[in-house]
Design a protein around this motif. Structure first.
Motif, mmCIF file in Angstrom:
data_model
loop_
_atom_site.group_PDB
_atom_site.id
_atom_site.type_symbol
_atom_site.label_atom_id
_atom_site.label_comp_id
_atom_site.label_asym_id
_atom_site.label_seq_id
_atom_site.Cartn_x
_atom_site.Cartn_y
_atom_site.Cartn_z
ATOM 1 N N GLU A 53 -4.680 -8.064 0.658
ATOM 2 C CA GLU A 53 -4.756 -8.683 -0.662
ATOM 3 C C GLU A 53 -3.396 -8.669 -1.349
ATOM 4 N N LEU A 54 -2.682 -7.555 -1.249
ATOM 5 C CA LEU A 54 -1.341 -7.463 -1.835
ATOM 6 C C LEU A 54 -0.395 -8.481 -1.191
ATOM 7 N N ASP A 55 -0.484 -8.598 0.131
ATOM 8 C CA ASP A 55 0.374 -9.547 0.848
ATOM 9 C C ASP A 55 0.078 -10.980 0.413
ATOM 10 N N ARG A 56 -1.189 -11.285 0.258
ATOM 11 C CA ARG A 56 -1.591 -12.644 -0.137
ATOM 12 C C ARG A 56 -1.046 -12.997 -1.524
ATOM 13 N N LEU A 57 -0.981 -11.990 -2.399
ATOM 14 C CA LEU A 57 -0.499 -12.208 -3.762
ATOM 15 C C LEU A 57 1.018 -12.096 -3.866
ATOM 16 N N GLY A 58 1.672 -11.747 -2.749
ATOM 17 C CA GLY A 58 3.118 -11.625 -2.748
ATOM 18 C C GLY A 58 3.626 -10.384 -3.461
ATOM 19 N N ILE A 59 2.809 -9.321 -3.487
ATOM 20 C CA ILE A 59 3.182 -8.071 -4.154
ATOM 21 C C ILE A 59 3.786 -7.127 -3.119
ATOM 22 N N GLU A 60 5.070 -6.850 -3.236
ATOM 23 C CA GLU A 60 5.725 -6.001 -2.242
ATOM 24 C C GLU A 60 5.443 -4.521 -2.457
ATOM 25 N N SER A 61 5.087 -4.137 -3.681
ATOM 26 C CA SER A 61 4.764 -2.737 -3.951
ATOM 27 C C SER A 61 3.767 -2.649 -5.094
ATOM 28 N N GLU A 62 2.620 -2.008 -4.839
ATOM 29 C CA GLU A 62 1.612 -1.912 -5.886
ATOM 30 C C GLU A 62 1.998 -0.902 -6.970
ATOM 31 N N HIS A 63 3.086 -0.136 -6.760
ATOM 32 C CA HIS A 63 3.584 0.758 -7.801
ATOM 33 C C HIS A 63 3.813 -0.013 -9.101
ATOM 34 N N TYR A 64 4.158 -1.309 -8.966
ATOM 35 C CA TYR A 64 4.580 -2.090 -10.122
ATOM 36 C C TYR A 64 3.436 -2.785 -10.849
ATOM 37 N N ILE A 80 0.571 -1.541 -12.404
ATOM 38 C CA ILE A 80 0.091 -0.924 -13.641
ATOM 39 C C ILE A 80 1.236 -0.584 -14.585
ATOM 40 N N ASN A 81 2.348 -0.139 -14.027
ATOM 41 C CA ASN A 81 3.431 0.324 -14.888
ATOM 42 C C ASN A 81 4.777 -0.143 -14.338
ATOM 43 N N GLY A 82 4.944 -1.457 -14.235
ATOM 44 C CA GLY A 82 6.182 -1.988 -13.679
ATOM 45 C C GLY A 82 6.297 -3.474 -13.948
ATOM 46 N N LYS A 83 7.024 -4.168 -13.096
ATOM 47 C CA LYS A 83 7.340 -5.573 -13.370
ATOM 48 C C LYS A 83 6.125 -6.495 -13.293
ATOM 49 N N TYR A 84 5.030 -6.039 -12.642
ATOM 50 C CA TYR A 84 3.828 -6.860 -12.571
ATOM 51 C C TYR A 84 2.804 -6.464 -13.644
ATOM 52 N N LYS A 85 3.201 -5.598 -14.544
ATOM 53 C CA LYS A 85 2.261 -5.101 -15.550
ATOM 54 C C LYS A 85 1.656 -6.261 -16.339
ATOM 55 N N GLY A 86 0.320 -6.320 -16.339
ATOM 56 C CA GLY A 86 -0.398 -7.363 -17.061
ATOM 57 C C GLY A 86 -0.606 -8.642 -16.279
ATOM 58 N N TRP A 87 0.006 -8.762 -15.093
ATOM 59 C CA TRP A 87 -0.102 -9.992 -14.312
ATOM 60 C C TRP A 87 -1.431 -10.100 -13.558
ATOM 61 N N PHE A 88 -1.934 -8.956 -13.091
ATOM 62 C CA PHE A 88 -3.113 -8.956 -12.218
ATOM 63 C C PHE A 88 -4.180 -8.015 -12.786
ATOM 64 N N PRO A 89 -4.841 -8.406 -13.895
ATOM 65 C CA PRO A 89 -5.806 -7.500 -14.549
ATOM 66 C C PRO A 89 -6.964 -7.069 -13.657
ATOM 67 N N GLN A 90 -7.466 -7.980 -12.814
ATOM 68 C CA GLN A 90 -8.577 -7.613 -11.938
ATOM 69 C C GLN A 90 -8.134 -6.598 -10.879
ATOM 70 N N LEU A 91 -6.916 -6.782 -10.376
ATOM 71 C CA LEU A 91 -6.387 -5.858 -9.379
ATOM 72 C C LEU A 91 -6.111 -4.488 -10.026
ATOM 73 N N GLU A 92 -5.598 -4.513 -11.245
ATOM 74 C CA GLU A 92 -5.385 -3.247 -11.942
ATOM 75 C C GLU A 92 -6.708 -2.520 -12.165
ATOM 76 N N GLN A 93 -7.747 -3.268 -12.544
ATOM 77 C CA GLN A 93 -9.064 -2.669 -12.736
ATOM 78 C C GLN A 93 -9.588 -2.063 -11.435
ATOM 79 N N LYS A 94 -9.349 -2.770 -10.330
ATOM 80 C CA LYS A 94 -9.774 -2.282 -9.019
ATOM 81 C C LYS A 94 -9.071 -0.969 -8.673
#
Length: 217
Positions: A125-136, A138-152
């Motif tokens: 799922e991360l690869d499909r969304l082009g997210i190289e690191s899920e660290h980002y 909740i508290n990084g450059k992707y903060k607020g971009w993927f609310p459903q993924l953050e909830q998961k």
């Protein structure tokens, strides 16, 4: 009543709260003093833990944060200057067990997979969304971009209470308080944790013995 043995290292001044009140709790000021410049980060994570833990064991109103303990003499923190180690016999229903390895996932804002298949699915799922690191997320450059993924990811943190391998290294335990009647021995710098405690000693007797050997007044 079933009881378990636990061990925890605390600042030496904690003994006065136990002596005066009959119990001790963990307060925000203690966390800030202990964690220093990293306090805000850990307080945020502890609050997440508390939300999850209270579903299993309600927190007393007078406790701010949980007290970390070890389930084993082998892996518990040993006494250092200005600290004491409390050896405890605690009613099992007062203990919140969790997987310390999985807690590291929470500290790093990561998803806790249920099994290998779930981990692979999450990675895909991360690869499909082009997210190289899920660290980002909740508290990084992707903060607020993927609310459903953050909830998961946040929902997965409840997995810390599912212990896959019960051993002294993985398993940790938290308490909302330490009552004086749970204390069987108090260790000071240089004490051998593997020495047997006297089961007949009361807290007051343990406290008086400690006064003769330390800076405790």
């Amino acid at each position: 009543m079933e009881t378990v043995e636990l061990f925890t290292r605390q600042h030496i001044n904690s003994i006065y709260e136990i002596k005066n009140k009959g119990f001790m709790t963990n307060k925000e000021v203690y966390v800030r003093l202990h964690m220093g410049k990293d306090a805000n980060y850990f307080i945020e994570r502890y609050k997440n833990f508390m939300t999850l833990a209270e579903k299993r064991l309600p927190k007393p109103k007078y406790a701010d944060f949980p007290i970390w303990t070890s389930i084993s003499k082998n892996n518990c923190l040993k006494p250092v200057p200005n600290s004491l180690v409390y050896c405890l016999t605690v009613p099992k229903e007062e203990v919140i067990y969790f997987d310390g390895m999985k807690w590291d996932y929470v500290l790093n804002y990561l998803y806790i997979p249920i099994d290998t298949e779930d981990a692979e699915s999450h990675k895909a799922e991360l690869d499909r969304l082009g997210i190289e690191s899920e660290h980002y997320i909740i508290n990084g450059k992707y903060k607020g971009w993927f609310p459903q993924l953050e909830q998961k990811i946040r929902a997965s943190w409840d997995q810390i209470f599912t212990i896959d391998s019960w051993n002294d290294f993985n398993v940790q335990a938290n308490l909302w308080q330490i009552k004086k009647e749970w204390i069987t021995r108090i260790l000071y710098v240089g004490d051998d944790i593997f020495e047997e405690s006297d089961p007949n000693l009361t807290f007051d007797q343990i406290y008086e013995n400690l006064k003769e050997r330390t800076i405790v007044q």
